[in-house]
Design a protein around this motif. Structure first.
Motif, PDB file in Angstrom:
ATOM      1  N   ASP A  86       0.839  -1.209   0.000  1.00 26.99           N
ATOM      2  CA  ASP A  86       0.000   0.000   0.000  1.00 26.99           C
ATOM      3  C   ASP A  86       0.867   1.249   0.000  1.00 26.99           C
ATOM      4  OD1 ASP A  86      -2.306  -1.476   0.001  1.00 26.99           O
ATOM      5  OD2 ASP A  86      -2.648  -1.333   2.161  1.00 26.99           O
ATOM      6  N   ASP A  90       1.093   4.260  -2.806  1.00 29.02           N
ATOM      7  CA  ASP A  90       0.919   5.659  -2.420  1.00 29.02           C
ATOM      8  C   ASP A  90       1.967   6.557  -3.046  1.00 29.02           C
ATOM      9  OD1 ASP A  90      -1.293   5.129  -0.912  1.00 29.02           O
ATOM     10  OD2 ASP A  90      -0.233   5.057   1.008  1.00 29.02           O
ATOM     11  N   HIS A 183      -7.745   3.377  -2.480  1.00 28.09           N
ATOM     12  CA  HIS A 183      -8.088   3.601  -1.073  1.00 28.09           C
ATOM     13  C   HIS A 183      -9.557   3.985  -0.923  1.00 28.09           C
ATOM     14  CE1 HIS A 183      -3.620   4.418   0.175  1.00 28.09           C
ATOM     15  NE2 HIS A 183      -3.864   3.152  -0.125  1.00 28.09           N
TER      16      HIS A 183
END
Length: 250
Positions: A86, A90, A183
């Motif tokens: 994750d 990002d 997300h």
């Protein structure tokens, strides 16, 4: 002023970081990859790839996983693949995800929350994919029936989804290796559900979501059965097994 040794060290560090970024970008564009895959795509030795992967893993940018096998499993241990974490995702273009989550939260609250709020978010998600999907529709309708999954993948890639299409037993798999709103979709799976329903209508057949990035998988994978009608004739009602793909288990 830097001496020659310091300059060489700086140049080397810059080159290492650039190559490391290429490795991460290749995983983003192609999905979870083996060392051999990355070496072939980037023109590096496997030893160099392993070194960069070790560095990326120490920075929590990539993580090793067991390769997922579809269909009959071959003998021997599955190859190890490396996927973005994750945090790694990002680092790419998800900076507006917070705004998307805030906006969807406002829609949900404005509708009164609960079931009404969820329905309002779902209505927004369907409207969004219909508007966004005009280019997808044009690409699919212009392609021959056997090339429509590939045409859809190219159109999705133009919108940042890094999509590919590949043959699978009794059908094809549409793989989206990146999701700009991952997300937001994790909190609001209606985004995934609306997209799956749209693909079904666009391709004229029931499709099944096998995996989603929002659900913690390394890639969004949609199964398209072979022998699909020539687009646009499927029912607008998607079976629950497909429409709930991406929902986190309660």
């Amino acid at each position: 002023m830097k001496n020659v040794g310091e300059s060489l060290q700086t140049d080397h560090a810059t080159g290492e970081r650039s190559t490391r970024n290429r490795v991460a970008r290749s995983i983003l564009d192609h999905g979870p990859s083996t060392v051999a895959d990355l070496a072939g795509r980037l023109g590096l030795t496997q030893a160099a790839v392993r070194r960069h992967l070790d560095a990326l893993a120490s920075e929590n940018v990539v993580e090793p996983r067991e390769q997922r096998v579809y269909g009959a499993r071959t003998r021997g241990r599955p190859a190890k693949v490396f996927a973005l974490t994750d945090s790694g995702r990002d680092a790419f273009d998800q900076s507006y995800d917070t705004l998307a989550v805030d906006a969807l939260g406002w829609i949900e609250r404005s509708a009164g929350g609960g079931a009404a709020g969820e329905a309002a978010v779902a209505a927004f998600a369907r409207d969004r994919i219909e508007s966004q999907g005009e280019n997808y529709r044009a690409a699919v309708e212009a392609a021959a029936p056997e090339e429509r999954a590939e045409a859809l993948a190219r159109a999705l890639s133009a919108d940042g989804y890094a999509a590919t299409a590949r043959s699978a037993p009794v059908g094809e798999q549409l793989c989206q290796h990146h999701c700009p709103v991952a997300h937001a979709a994790e909190k609001y799976p209606q985004l995934c559900e609306a997209e799956t329903e749209f693909f079904s209508r666009l391709l004229g057949t029931h499709v099944q979501r096998l995996a989603t990035i929002a659900h913690g998988d390394g890639v969004c994978t949609t199964f398209i059965p072979r022998g699909s009608p020539p687009g646009g004739t499927a029912s607008t009602t998607t079976p629950a097994s497909a429409s709930k793909a991406g929902r986190n288990p309660a």
